[in-house]
Design a protein around this motif. Structure first.
Motif, mmCIF file in Angstrom:
data_model
loop_
_atom_site.group_PDB
_atom_site.id
_atom_site.type_symbol
_atom_site.label_atom_id
_atom_site.label_comp_id
_atom_site.label_asym_id
_atom_site.label_seq_id
_atom_site.Cartn_x
_atom_site.Cartn_y
_atom_site.Cartn_z
ATOM 1 N N PRO A 127 0.678 -1.252 -0.004
ATOM 2 C CA PRO A 127 0.206 -0.023 -0.097
ATOM 3 C C PRO A 127 0.820 1.258 0.166
ATOM 4 O O PRO A 127 0.234 2.343 -0.346
ATOM 5 C CB PRO A 127 -0.640 -0.137 1.398
ATOM 6 C CG PRO A 127 -0.050 -1.051 2.061
ATOM 7 C CD PRO A 127 0.512 -2.047 1.127
ATOM 8 N N ASN A 128 2.332 1.238 0.304
ATOM 9 C CA ASN A 128 3.039 2.307 0.335
ATOM 10 C C ASN A 128 3.261 2.771 -1.040
ATOM 11 O O ASN A 128 3.927 3.808 -1.333
ATOM 12 C CB ASN A 128 4.217 2.141 1.401
ATOM 13 C CG ASN A 128 3.666 2.052 2.745
ATOM 14 O OD1 ASN A 128 2.843 2.910 3.011
ATOM 15 N ND2 ASN A 128 4.845 1.334 3.499
ATOM 16 N N PHE A 129 3.180 1.855 -2.036
ATOM 17 C CA PHE A 129 3.544 2.152 -3.370
ATOM 18 C C PHE A 129 2.654 2.896 -4.117
ATOM 19 O O PHE A 129 1.358 2.769 -3.870
ATOM 20 C CB PHE A 129 3.926 0.814 -4.201
ATOM 21 C CG PHE A 129 5.302 0.291 -3.596
ATOM 22 C CD1 PHE A 129 5.995 0.624 -2.690
ATOM 23 C CD2 PHE A 129 5.253 -1.036 -3.988
ATOM 24 C CE1 PHE A 129 7.029 -0.249 -2.220
ATOM 25 C CE2 PHE A 129 6.414 -2.031 -3.414
ATOM 26 C CZ PHE A 129 7.270 -1.456 -2.730
ATOM 27 N N THR A 130 3.207 3.954 -4.770
ATOM 28 C CA THR A 130 2.058 4.745 -5.737
ATOM 29 C C THR A 130 1.915 4.116 -6.918
ATOM 30 O O THR A 130 0.860 4.060 -7.553
ATOM 31 C CB THR A 130 2.632 6.119 -5.786
ATOM 32 O OG1 THR A 130 2.574 6.888 -4.442
ATOM 33 C CG2 THR A 130 1.871 6.920 -6.589
ATOM 34 N N GLY A 131 3.176 3.672 -7.613
ATOM 35 C CA GLY A 131 3.110 3.028 -8.832
ATOM 36 C C GLY A 131 3.874 1.871 -9.334
ATOM 37 O O GLY A 131 5.075 2.004 -8.543
ATOM 38 N N VAL A 132 3.573 0.651 -10.085
ATOM 39 C CA VAL A 132 4.464 -0.269 -10.280
ATOM 40 C C VAL A 132 4.564 -0.422 -11.577
ATOM 41 O O VAL A 132 3.531 -0.489 -12.244
ATOM 42 C CB VAL A 132 4.208 -1.554 -9.711
ATOM 43 C CG1 VAL A 132 5.250 -2.626 -9.924
ATOM 44 C CG2 VAL A 132 4.138 -1.195 -8.020
ATOM 45 N N TYR A 133 5.721 -0.403 -12.409
ATOM 46 C CA TYR A 133 5.655 -0.392 -13.851
ATOM 47 C C TYR A 133 6.850 -1.129 -14.503
ATOM 48 O O TYR A 133 7.790 -1.243 -13.686
ATOM 49 C CB TYR A 133 5.532 0.905 -14.281
ATOM 50 C CG TYR A 133 6.622 1.913 -13.575
ATOM 51 C CD1 TYR A 133 7.966 2.073 -14.425
ATOM 52 C CD2 TYR A 133 6.488 2.569 -12.588
ATOM 53 C CE1 TYR A 133 8.842 2.759 -13.922
ATOM 54 C CE2 TYR A 133 7.250 3.382 -12.007
ATOM 55 C CZ TYR A 133 8.649 3.524 -12.714
ATOM 56 O OH TYR A 133 9.721 4.324 -12.265
ATOM 57 N N THR A 134 6.884 -1.272 -15.940
ATOM 58 C CA THR A 134 7.911 -1.745 -16.607
ATOM 59 C C THR A 134 7.975 -1.001 -17.843
ATOM 60 O O THR A 134 6.776 -0.730 -18.448
ATOM 61 C CB THR A 134 7.983 -3.316 -16.614
ATOM 62 O OG1 THR A 134 8.975 -3.543 -17.385
ATOM 63 C CG2 THR A 134 6.747 -3.645 -17.559
ATOM 64 N N CYS A 135 9.005 -0.842 -18.484
ATOM 65 C CA CYS A 135 9.051 0.173 -19.534
ATOM 66 C C CYS A 135 10.106 -1.033 -20.463
ATOM 67 O O CYS A 135 11.178 -0.840 -20.028
ATOM 68 C CB CYS A 135 9.356 1.297 -19.494
ATOM 69 S SG CYS A 135 9.620 2.433 -21.028
ATOM 70 N N TRP A 136 9.647 -1.225 -21.841
ATOM 71 C CA TRP A 136 10.561 -2.187 -22.657
ATOM 72 C C TRP A 136 11.049 -1.438 -23.785
ATOM 73 O O TRP A 136 10.268 -0.529 -24.405
ATOM 74 C CB TRP A 136 9.842 -3.423 -22.913
ATOM 75 C CG TRP A 136 9.708 -4.469 -21.713
ATOM 76 C CD1 TRP A 136 8.674 -4.234 -20.873
ATOM 77 C CD2 TRP A 136 10.445 -5.678 -21.567
ATOM 78 N NE1 TRP A 136 8.845 -5.291 -19.929
ATOM 79 C CE2 TRP A 136 9.810 -6.016 -20.452
ATOM 80 C CE3 TRP A 136 11.607 -6.249 -22.282
ATOM 81 C CZ2 TRP A 136 10.508 -7.330 -19.813
ATOM 82 C CZ3 TRP A 136 12.058 -7.479 -21.766
ATOM 83 C CH2 TRP A 136 11.553 -7.988 -20.539
ATOM 84 N N GLU A 137 11.924 -1.773 -24.191
ATOM 85 C CA GLU A 137 12.559 -1.117 -25.549
ATOM 86 C C GLU A 137 11.649 -1.717 -26.805
ATOM 87 O O GLU A 137 10.949 -2.683 -26.686
ATOM 88 C CB GLU A 137 13.957 -1.871 -25.696
ATOM 89 C CG GLU A 137 14.992 -0.832 -24.967
ATOM 90 C CD GLU A 137 15.331 0.313 -25.318
ATOM 91 O OE1 GLU A 137 16.255 0.532 -26.465
ATOM 92 O OE2 GLU A 137 14.780 1.411 -24.868
ATOM 93 N N PRO A 138 11.608 -1.039 -27.842
ATOM 94 C CA PRO A 138 10.852 -1.447 -28.824
ATOM 95 C C PRO A 138 11.238 -2.901 -29.402
ATOM 96 O O PRO A 138 12.300 -3.366 -29.485
ATOM 97 C CB PRO A 138 11.251 -0.391 -30.157
ATOM 98 C CG PRO A 138 11.512 0.764 -29.464
ATOM 99 C CD PRO A 138 12.368 0.353 -28.456
ATOM 100 N N GLU A 139 10.292 -3.823 -29.463
ATOM 101 C CA GLU A 139 10.342 -4.832 -29.896
ATOM 102 C C GLU A 139 11.329 -5.925 -29.208
ATOM 103 O O GLU A 139 11.683 -6.817 -29.639
ATOM 104 C CB GLU A 139 10.785 -5.041 -31.403
ATOM 105 C CG GLU A 139 9.844 -4.304 -32.386
ATOM 106 C CD GLU A 139 8.612 -5.114 -32.579
ATOM 107 O OE1 GLU A 139 8.258 -6.168 -32.102
ATOM 108 O OE2 GLU A 139 7.725 -4.377 -33.020
ATOM 109 N N ALA A 140 11.502 -5.600 -27.798
ATOM 110 C CA ALA A 140 12.163 -6.317 -27.148
ATOM 111 C C ALA A 140 11.876 -7.235 -26.358
ATOM 112 O O ALA A 140 12.485 -8.249 -25.803
ATOM 113 C CB ALA A 140 13.045 -4.960 -25.929
#
Length: 675
Positions: free
Chosen positions: A114-127
Motif C-alpha cells: 500500500p505504500n507504493f504509488t506506482g509499479v511499472y515496466t518499460c521495454w525497448e521497442p520489439e524487445a
C-alpha cells in the motif's frame, strides 16, 4: 554631639575600619560570584552544544534509517521484478511470460504494497516478444505498441493501469530533472537509480514522487526497466513526525536528494521538489558538496547561530546518496543553560543581599559597642577634669588667704614655698604621665580584644572551610563511582554492539544497514569508555588536591588557635599594666594632697612674714598654668577649644605686696598633651 570629641574620634576610627573591611569582603564576594557564574555558563554551554551535536547526529541517522528502509523496500521490489523479467530473455532459464502475465504481476505487487504509488515496466521497442504492432493502443500500451504498463494508486486507493508517458522525453522540469529520467537514466548508466523528486501524472493528477528503477539486462543487453514510484508524502510525514518530538518542534528536518532537491522538509511542505539553493541561498553550496560526498558532517552555520547536521542516506546499490539535514537554533539548544544561569544569578544576588544585610547589622552592633566603650573611657577623664578645675580654684583661693598673713618669715617661707611649688609641679607631671599610661593601656586592651574577636571569626571560617572541603572530597569519591558505572555500561554496550555486528553479518545484505548502526554504537561505546577513563583520572587528581587543601586548612586552624592563646595572654598583661597605673595615680594624688597640707602648715608658720604674699602670687601662676593644662585636656575630651574659667581668688584687705622670691618655676614644664 561634638565631632571633635574623644568619643566621636574613637567611633569614627573604628567605624571606618569596619566599613572598609566589610566593603572589601562584599566586593570580593561579588567578583567571585560573577566569575563563578561565567565559568558555569561557559562550561555548561559547551557541554550542551556537544551533547546537542551528538543528539543531532543520532536523530539524523534514525530518520535516514527510517526513510532508507522504506526506499530500500521499494528498490528491493524493483530489483526482484527486474531480475524476474531479465530471466524472460535468458534462454537458459526457460522462463516465458506473456504481457498479460507480466501486467498481472505488476498489479499484484501494487496491491500487496500500500505504500507504493506506482509499479511499472518499460521495454525497448520489439524487445519483449516482437509483437508491438499487435498491441498498439491496448491497455498499458501507447500508439507505438511498446509494452509500458503503469499500474498506479490514486488518493482514494483506486488501482488503474495506463501507459507510461514522457519515457523518451529529454526536456526538464522546472527543478532541472528530465521528464524521462526514470527510463533514460537506467538505460544510460545500466545501474539502479533513485530519481530526484519530480512531478508525474497519476490517473490525471500531478503528484510529487521519486522513482526507484532497475535496468532489465540479459547477456549484457539492455531490454528495459522495472520501477516503483513512491509519493514524497511519506518522506514529508516522517520528517514532520520526527520533528514534532525533537526539541519541542523547534528543529527543521529535511530530506534532500543527491542533486540538491528537497524530498521533504518539516513545516515547509511547499518546498518539496524545490532546489536547495532556493531554500538556503547563503549556504546551499556547502550543503550540496557535503551531500554529494556521502559523508556525515556537523557545523555551526556562518550566516547565523544555527547548528546544522548532514547525514548520508544510502539507497540500495545506487551511486547517488541522498541526505538527511537537521537544523536547530543554538538558542534552543542553550535555553536550559541560560535558564540555569539566570537562576544562579538570582540566587547569588539574593545571597549577596543577605550577606550585606548581615554585615550592616554587625557593623551597627560594633559601632554601638564602640560608642559605649568610648563613652566609658571618656567619662572618667571628664570627671578628672572637673576635679582639677575645683583643685585650681581652691589653690587660687588659698593663695589669696596666704597674701593676708604676715611677712615675718618672708625669706625662709618664700624658699620653702618655692620648693613646695617645684614638688607640686613634678607631682603634676607624674600624675599626667600616669594617666597617659592608663589611657594607653586601656586602648591597647581594646585593640587586643578586637584582634581576639577577628581571630575567633577567622578560626570559625577556617573550620567551615575544612568541613566544606571534606564534603567536596566525599562528592568527588561518589563521582568516581558514577564514572566507573558509566565505564562498565560502555563496556557492556560495546559487547552488545559487537554481537549485533556479528548477527548483522550473518543476515547478509539485509542486515547491512543494521551493521553500520551497530558499528557506530560500538564506536560511541568506545569513546564513552575513553571519556569515562579520562574523567576518572581528572577526578582522582582533584581528590588528591582536595586532601592536600584539607591538611593546609587544618594546619591554619591550629595556627589560629595558637594566636588566640597568645592574644589572651597579651590582654591579661595589658589589664595588669592599666590597673598598676591607676594605683600609681592614686598614690601620687595622696602625695600631692600631703604636699598641699605641708604648704598650708608652712604658710601658718610664716603667717607674719610679708613675703608669703609672693609665695601666694607664685601659687597663682601655677594655678593659671594648671588651668591652661586642664583646658587643653578638656578640648581633647570634649572636642571644643573654649577656655576653662576658674573663679577669681578672694582679695583680703591689708595684705602687703611682697616681691616674689626667685624660684624654679621656669624649670617646671606642663604635662605633655595626651594624644
Amino acid at each position: 554631639m561634638n565631632m571633635r570629641s574623644l568619643q566621636m574620634r574613637l567611633m569614627v576610627t573604628f567605624g571606618t575600619c569596619l566599613l572598609l573591611t566589610a566593603g572589601a569582603i562584599a566586593g570580593y564576594g561579588v567578583f567571585n560570584a560573577r566569575h563563578t557564574e561565567q565559568f558555569v555558563t561557559r562550561t555548561t554551554g559547551e557541554s550542551a552544544t556537544r551533547n546537542a551535536k551528538e543528539l543531532l547526529l543520532n536523530k539524523a541517522s534514525d530518520v535516514a534509517f527510517e526513510i532508507g528502509r522504506g526506499l530500500e523496500t521499494a528498490l528491493l521490489t524493483a530489483r526482484t521484478l527486474g531480475n524476474l523479467f531479465s530471466g524472460i530473455q535468458d534462454h537458459s532459464t526457460g522462463l516465458t511470460l506473456s504481457r498479460e502475465q507480466i501486467s498481472a504481476i505488476l498489479r499484484g505487487t501494487l496491491r500487496k504494497n500500500p505504500n507504493f504509488t506506482g509499479v511499472y515496466t518499460c521495454w525497448e521497442p520489439e524487445a519483449l516478444d516482437r509483437l508491438d504492432e499487435i498491441y498498439v493502443g491496448a491497455p498499458g500500451h501507447d500508439r507505438t505498441g511498446r509494452f509500458i504498463p503503469y499500474w498506479s494508486r490514486n488518493d482514494t486507493g483506486h488501482i488503474w493501469v495506463e501507459p507510461l508517458v514522457d519515457y523518451e522525453n529529454h526536456q526538464k522540469h522546472g527543478n532541472g530533472v528530465r521528464k524521462g529520467d526514470y527510463y533514460l537514466l537506467p538505460r544510460e548508466t545500466r545501474k539502479e537509480v533513485a530519481i530526484d523528486p519530480y512531478p508525474y501524472p497519476v490517473q490525471g493528477k500531478d503528484v510529487w514522487i521519486t522513482s526507484l528503477c532497475v535496468p532489465i539486462i540479459a547477456d549484457d543487453r539492455f531490454y528495459g526497466i522495472a520501477g516503483i514510484d513512491m509519493r514524497l508524502d511519506f518522506v514529508q510525514s516522517l520528517a514532520e513526525e520526527a520533528c514534532r518530538d525533537f526539541y519541542g518542534g523547534a528543529a527543521r528536518i529535511a530530506v534532500i536528494s543527491h542533486n540538491g532537491l528537497i524530498a521533504g522538509v518539516s513545516r515547509m511542505s511547499e518546498r518539496v521538489g524545490q532546489s536547495l539553493k532556493a531554500w538556503l541561498p547563503g549556504t546551499w553550496d556547502y550543503a550540496s558538496r557535503q551531500i554529494r560526498s556521502g559523508t556525515a558532517a556537523i557545523r555551526t552555520r556562518e550566516d547565523r547561530p544555527v547548528l546544522e547536521v548532514i547525514v548520508p542516506l544510502k539507497i540500495g546499490r545506487t551511486d547517488a546518496p541522498w541526505a538527511v539535514m537537521i537544523q536547530i537554533p543554538q538558542a534552543v539548544v542553550l535555553a536550559d543553560v541560560r535558564n540555569m544561569a539566570g537562576e544562579l544569578r538570582a540566587r547569588q544576588n539574593e545571597s549577596l543581599l543577605k550577606e550585606i544585610g548581615v554585615g550592616l547589622g554587625l557593623i551597627l552592633l560594633a559601632l554601638l559597642m564602640t560608642g559605649l566603650l568610648s563613652r566609658n573611657v571618656s567619662r572618667p577623664v571628664e570627671k578628672a577634669i572637673s576635679e582639677l578645675r575645683q583643685s585650681y580654684a581652691h589653690v587660687e583661693s588659698a593663695s589669696g588667704s596666704i597674701s593676708a598673713v604676715s611677712s615675718a618669715l618672708a625669706a625662709a617661707a618664700s624658699e620653702q614655698a618655692g620648693s613646695l611649688e617645684e614638688t607640686a609641679a613634678a607631682l603634676g607631671q607624674m600624675a599626667s604621665a600616669t594617666r597617659q599610661n592608663a589611657a594607653s593601656a586601656n586602648q591597647a586592651g581594646d585593640a587586643v580584644r578586637d584582634a581576639d574577636m577577628l581571630i575567633e571569626k577567622a578560626d570559625l571560617k577556617m573550620g567551615q572551610l575544612g568541613r566544606f572541603m571534606n564534603s567536596v572530597g566525599a562528592a568527588s569519591h561518589e563521582t568516581v563511582r558514577v564514572i566507573k558505572t558509566i565505564d562498565e555500561i560502555a563496556f557492556q554496550t560495546n559487547l552488545l554492539a559487537l554481537n549485533a555486528s556479528v548477527e548483522a553479518a550473518r543476515a547478509g545484505s539485509a542486515g547491512a544497514g543494521f551493521a553500520v548502526v551497530a558499528t557506530e554504537v560500538r564506536n560511541l561505546a568506545l569513546r564513552s569508555a575513553d571519556a569515562a577513563k579520562n574523567t576518572s583520572e581528572m577526578i582522582r587528581e582533584t581528590v588528591e588536591k582536595i586532601e592536600d587543601g584539607q591538611q593546609v586548612a587544618a594546619d591554619a586552624h591550629q595556627a589560629f588557635k595558637a594566636v588566640a592563646a597568645r592574644s589572651v595572654r597579651i590582654n591579661t598583661l595589658v589589664e595588669e599594666i592599666a590597673s598598676a597605673s591607676v594605683e600609681q595615680a592614686a598614690g601620687i594624688a595622696q602625695i600631692s594632697r600631703a604636699v598641699t597640707r605641708l604648704d598650708e602648715v608652712t604658710q601658718e608658720n610664716a603667717a607674719n612674714a610679708g613675703e608669703t604674699s609672693a609665695s601666694s602670687g607664685e601659687m597663682r601662676l601655677q594655678a593659671d598654668q594648671m588651668k591652661k593644662t586642664v583646658a587643653r585636656l578638656a578640648a581633647l575630651v570634649t572636642g571644643n577649644g573654649l577656655p576653662v574659667t576658674a573663679p577669681a581668688p578672694p582679695h583680703i584687705p591689708g595684705s602687703v605686696p611682697v616681691k616674689a622670691p626667685r624660684t624654679a618655676t621656669s624649670l617646671i614644664r606642663p604635662p605633655a598633651k595626651s594624644v
